[in-house]
Motif scaffolding. Structure first.
Motif, PDB file in Angstrom:
ATOM      1  N   THR A  78      31.259 110.287  23.329  1.00 31.53           N
ATOM      2  CA  THR A  78      30.161 110.829  22.540  1.00 31.53           C
ATOM      3  C   THR A  78      29.224 111.602  23.460  1.00 31.53           C
ATOM      4  O   THR A  78      29.517 111.796  24.633  1.00 31.53           O
ATOM      5  N   GLY A  79      28.096 112.038  22.924  1.00 33.22           N
ATOM      6  CA  GLY A  79      27.051 112.621  23.753  1.00 33.22           C
ATOM      7  C   GLY A  79      26.994 114.130  23.812  1.00 33.22           C
ATOM      8  O   GLY A  79      26.188 114.682  24.550  1.00 33.22           O
ATOM      9  N   ASP A  80      27.826 114.824  23.026  1.00 32.21           N
ATOM     10  CA  ASP A  80      27.759 116.287  23.011  1.00 32.21           C
ATOM     11  C   ASP A  80      26.586 116.696  22.128  1.00 32.21           C
ATOM     12  O   ASP A  80      26.726 116.872  20.920  1.00 32.21           O
ATOM     13  N   VAL A  81      25.408 116.846  22.744  1.00 31.62           N
ATOM     14  CA  VAL A  81      24.207 117.158  21.965  1.00 31.62           C
ATOM     15  C   VAL A  81      24.197 118.609  21.485  1.00 31.62           C
ATOM     16  O   VAL A  81      23.478 118.950  20.551  1.00 31.62           O
ATOM     17  N   GLN A  82      25.002 119.456  22.099  1.00 32.48           N
ATOM     18  CA  GLN A  82      25.059 120.865  21.713  1.00 32.48           C
ATOM     19  C   GLN A  82      25.833 121.072  20.409  1.00 32.48           C
ATOM     20  O   GLN A  82      25.373 121.794  19.527  1.00 32.48           O
ATOM     21  N   TYR A  83      26.994 120.450  20.287  1.00 30.30           N
ATOM     22  CA  TYR A  83      27.852 120.668  19.120  1.00 30.30           C
ATOM     23  C   TYR A  83      28.095 119.417  18.281  1.00 30.30           C
ATOM     24  O   TYR A  83      28.715 119.494  17.231  1.00 30.30           O
ATOM     25  N   GLY A  84      27.617 118.257  18.739  1.00 30.66           N
ATOM     26  CA  GLY A  84      27.990 117.009  18.082  1.00 30.66           C
ATOM     27  C   GLY A  84      26.960 116.374  17.183  1.00 30.66           C
ATOM     28  O   GLY A  84      27.223 115.317  16.607  1.00 30.66           O
ATOM     29  N   ASN A  85      25.769 116.988  17.015  1.00 29.23           N
ATOM     30  CA  ASN A  85      24.744 116.385  16.165  1.00 29.23           C
ATOM     31  C   ASN A  85      25.133 116.557  14.706  1.00 29.23           C
ATOM     32  O   ASN A  85      25.132 117.670  14.181  1.00 29.23           O
ATOM     33  N   MET A  86      25.447 115.456  14.045  1.00 29.10           N
ATOM     34  CA  MET A  86      25.969 115.502  12.677  1.00 29.10           C
ATOM     35  C   MET A  86      24.892 115.815  11.641  1.00 29.10           C
ATOM     36  O   MET A  86      25.211 116.037  10.475  1.00 29.10           O
ATOM     37  N   GLU A  93      35.068 121.442  15.528  1.00 30.88           N
ATOM     38  CA  GLU A  93      36.068 122.119  16.364  1.00 30.88           C
ATOM     39  C   GLU A  93      35.570 122.362  17.786  1.00 30.88           C
ATOM     40  O   GLU A  93      36.361 122.562  18.698  1.00 30.88           O
ATOM     41  N   MET A  94      34.250 122.323  17.983  1.00 31.68           N
ATOM     42  CA  MET A  94      33.656 122.541  19.307  1.00 31.68           C
ATOM     43  C   MET A  94      33.176 121.247  19.968  1.00 31.68           C
ATOM     44  O   MET A  94      32.929 121.228  21.177  1.00 31.68           O
ATOM     45  N   ALA A  95      33.014 120.190  19.171  1.00 34.71           N
ATOM     46  CA  ALA A  95      32.495 118.919  19.710  1.00 34.71           C
ATOM     47  C   ALA A  95      33.354 118.468  20.886  1.00 34.71           C
ATOM     48  O   ALA A  95      34.575 118.424  20.797  1.00 34.71           O
TER      49      ALA A  95
END
Length: 188
Positions: A78-86, A93-95
Motif C-alpha cells: 500500500t502507500g501509493d498516495v499519488q494514484y492509490g487514494n480511493m 491501472e497506475m496504483a
C-alpha cells in the motif's frame, strides 16, 4: 514511592493520555475494515524512512489509500498516495507506480530480517527509490533481507492484516476493488 505520589503520578499520566498526548511517537496505527493494526516504527534502524512515513501519516496522505498489490503467502502493499487514494485520485491501472510530493529516500538496509509482520519500504529496481509505499509481510521473506529497508513491525492487529483482500496471482497480486487504509495515525 508513597501512596500519594503514586496517585499523583497516575493522574498525570492519565491526564496526559486523555489530553491527546502521544503515548508513543513511533507507533503507527492503521484502521482497516476489520480493525486497527498497530506498527512499532524503527527510527533506530531506518530514521529517514520512518520520518517520511510519519510526515505523510500526520498530513493524512495515507488515509483511504488502497492495498493495490496483495500476494497470498507473501505480503500486502500500500502507500501509493499519488494514484492509490480511493476517495480522491484512484487510478487502479497506475496504483503502485506513484509516490508522494516528498523526495525519494536513500536505502537504509539493516540486519533486521523480513519475518511475518515486518513492514518494509517498496521501491523500484533502484535501491534508493523508496518514497511512500510500504508492505506488510504475511510470512517470512528472507530473500528480501538486506535488499529492502525495514521500517517497523506489526505489534497488534496482524489478524486484521490477514483479512486484507488478496490480488490476482496471474497479475502480480494486482487487486480488483481493493481494501484500503481507512485512516493512519501516529502516536495514538
Amino acid at each position: 514511592m508513597n501512596f500519594f505520589k503514586s496517585i499523583a503520578l497516575g493522574a498525570i499520566v492519565a491526564l496526559g493520555l486523555a489530553s491527546g498526548a502521544s503515548a508513543n511517537p513511533n507507533q503507527l496505527t492503521i484502521e482497516l475494515k476489520d480493525g486497527p493494526v498497530v506498527i512499532e516504527l524503527m527510527p533506530d534502524v531506518a530514521p529517514k524512512h520512518v520520518a517520511q512515513i510519519k510526515s505523510l501519516a500526520e498530513k493524512g496522505a495515507y488515509d483511504n489509500v488502497a492495498f493495490h498489490r496483495v500476494i497470498e503467502g507473501f505480503m500486502a502493499q500500500t502507500g501509493d498516495v499519488q494514484y492509490g487514494n480511493m476517495e480522491k485520485n484512484f487510478q487502479p491501472e497506475m496504483a503502485g507506480m506513484g509516490g508522494s510530493d516528498l523526495p525519494d529516500i536513500q536505502a537504509e538496509f539493516s540486519s533486521v530480517p523480513f519475518e511475518r509482520g515486518v513492514v518494509g519500504m517498496a521501491r523500484s529496481q533502484d535501491p534508493n527509490s523508496a518514497n511512500s509505499q510500504f508492505f506488510i509481510m504475511f510470512a517470512p521473506g528472507r530473500f528480501l533481507d538486506g535488499q529492502y529497508t525495514v521500517v517497523g513491525k506489526v505489534v497488534s492487529g496482524m489478524e486484521f492484516v490477514d483479512k486484507i483482500k488478496r490480488g490476482d496471482d496471474a497479475n502480480n497480486g494486482s487487486v480488483t476493488d481493493p481494501d484500503r487504509m481507512i485512516k493512519v495515525t501516529v502516536g495514538k
